[in-house]
Write a protein that holds these residues in place. Structure first.
Motif, mmCIF file in Angstrom:
data_model
loop_
_atom_site.group_PDB
_atom_site.id
_atom_site.type_symbol
_atom_site.label_atom_id
_atom_site.label_comp_id
_atom_site.label_asym_id
_atom_site.label_seq_id
_atom_site.Cartn_x
_atom_site.Cartn_y
_atom_site.Cartn_z
ATOM 1 N N GLY A 291 -13.941 -10.022 -15.489
ATOM 2 C CA GLY A 291 -14.894 -10.439 -14.471
ATOM 3 C C GLY A 291 -16.345 -10.125 -14.793
ATOM 4 O O GLY A 291 -17.230 -10.358 -13.961
ATOM 5 N N GLN A 292 -16.619 -9.592 -15.969
ATOM 6 C CA GLN A 292 -17.990 -9.242 -16.337
ATOM 7 C C GLN A 292 -18.404 -9.985 -17.597
ATOM 8 O O GLN A 292 -17.578 -10.246 -18.469
ATOM 9 C CB GLN A 292 -18.105 -7.739 -16.578
ATOM 10 N N GLN A 293 -19.693 -10.272 -17.686
ATOM 11 C CA GLN A 293 -20.237 -10.883 -18.889
ATOM 12 C C GLN A 293 -20.413 -9.805 -19.952
ATOM 13 O O GLN A 293 -20.940 -8.725 -19.671
ATOM 14 C CB GLN A 293 -21.602 -11.528 -18.608
ATOM 15 N N ILE A 294 -19.951 -10.100 -21.152
ATOM 16 C CA ILE A 294 -20.123 -9.178 -22.274
ATOM 17 C C ILE A 294 -20.692 -9.947 -23.456
ATOM 18 O O ILE A 294 -20.595 -11.174 -23.524
ATOM 19 C CB ILE A 294 -18.788 -8.509 -22.688
ATOM 20 N N LYS A 295 -21.270 -9.222 -24.385
ATOM 21 C CA LYS A 295 -21.768 -9.808 -25.632
ATOM 22 C C LYS A 295 -20.671 -9.688 -26.681
ATOM 23 O O LYS A 295 -20.014 -8.653 -26.800
ATOM 24 C CB LYS A 295 -23.013 -9.067 -26.131
ATOM 25 N N VAL A 296 -20.462 -10.769 -27.426
ATOM 26 C CA VAL A 296 -19.474 -10.767 -28.512
ATOM 27 C C VAL A 296 -20.130 -11.321 -29.772
ATOM 28 O O VAL A 296 -21.112 -12.065 -29.711
ATOM 29 C CB VAL A 296 -18.226 -11.615 -28.158
ATOM 30 N N TRP A 297 -19.572 -10.898 -30.916
ATOM 31 C CA TRP A 297 -19.951 -11.484 -32.200
ATOM 32 C C TRP A 297 -18.956 -12.590 -32.512
ATOM 33 O O TRP A 297 -17.760 -12.396 -32.383
ATOM 34 C CB TRP A 297 -19.881 -10.449 -33.320
#
Length: 186
Positions: free
Chosen positions: A142-148
């Motif tokens: 439910g949360q926005q995260i940064k990914v490579w």
């Protein structure tokens, strides 16, 4: 597929044990990969391959792979495969790639070649040429995260989406097949 990572002895520089539990056509297919807490190189692997009905017990000691793969009743492998092979250096196990990548200084444009053990091709050393191609947003719990977004062209072309702050693959695309991991808090 459930990944469970533990350290054999939390007070020492011992191995990590990655237990992977999944099911194939109703058959349990447990897989245990042990790797060095210091170098992340593979040290041991015990597994059951439910796709092809065989078991494997392999150890990697001082750059030497020893062990065997034993066919089951319905296996396409007709006799036991015995391994006793020396390599010039440590190797990484593909199942631990997200831990290895998370230990590196990733950024867009970062490239590295990693020596991987490919048991699907007779214990061949395969160089996985890795490139971080972009930084993206992804929704997890439910949360926005940064990914490579990471491309690897080792034994086969793969695209991974790797969590930026935790050693987790969020998603993988492998020759047209896409996988998503489910992670549980706690």
């Amino acid at each position: 597929m459930i990944y469970n990572l533990i350290k054999e002895d939390a007070k020492s520089e011992s191995n990590y044990k990655l237990f992977i539990d999944f099911e194939v056509n109703g058959k349990k297919a447990p897989d245990s990969v042990y790797f060095s807490a210091k170098t992340l190189g593979v040290t041991k692997r015990w597994f059951y391959n439910a796709f092809s009905d065989y078991t494997g017990k392999l150890e990697f000691i001082n750059n030497r792979l020893v062990g065997h793969i034993t066919p089951g009743e319905d296996s396409n492998i007709k006799s036991e495969l015995v391994y006793d092979k020396v390599y010039e250096h440590e190797l990484f196990e593909p199942a631990t790639l997200h831990y290895v990548l998370s230990a590196l200084p990733l950024k867009v444009g970062y490239t590295v070649s990693l020596p991987m053990l490919d048991l699907n091709d007779g214990s061949k050393l395969v160089w996985a040429n890795i490139e971080v191609v972009s930084e993206e947003n992804h929704r997890l719990d439910g949360q926005q995260i940064k990914v490579w977004k990471v491309i690897s062209d080792g034994s086969r072309l793969k695209t991974f989406w790797l969590h930026q702050t935790r050693p987790l693959f969020i998603k993988m695309k492998n020759s047209g097949v896409s996988f998503k991991w489910k992670y549980y808090n706690g």
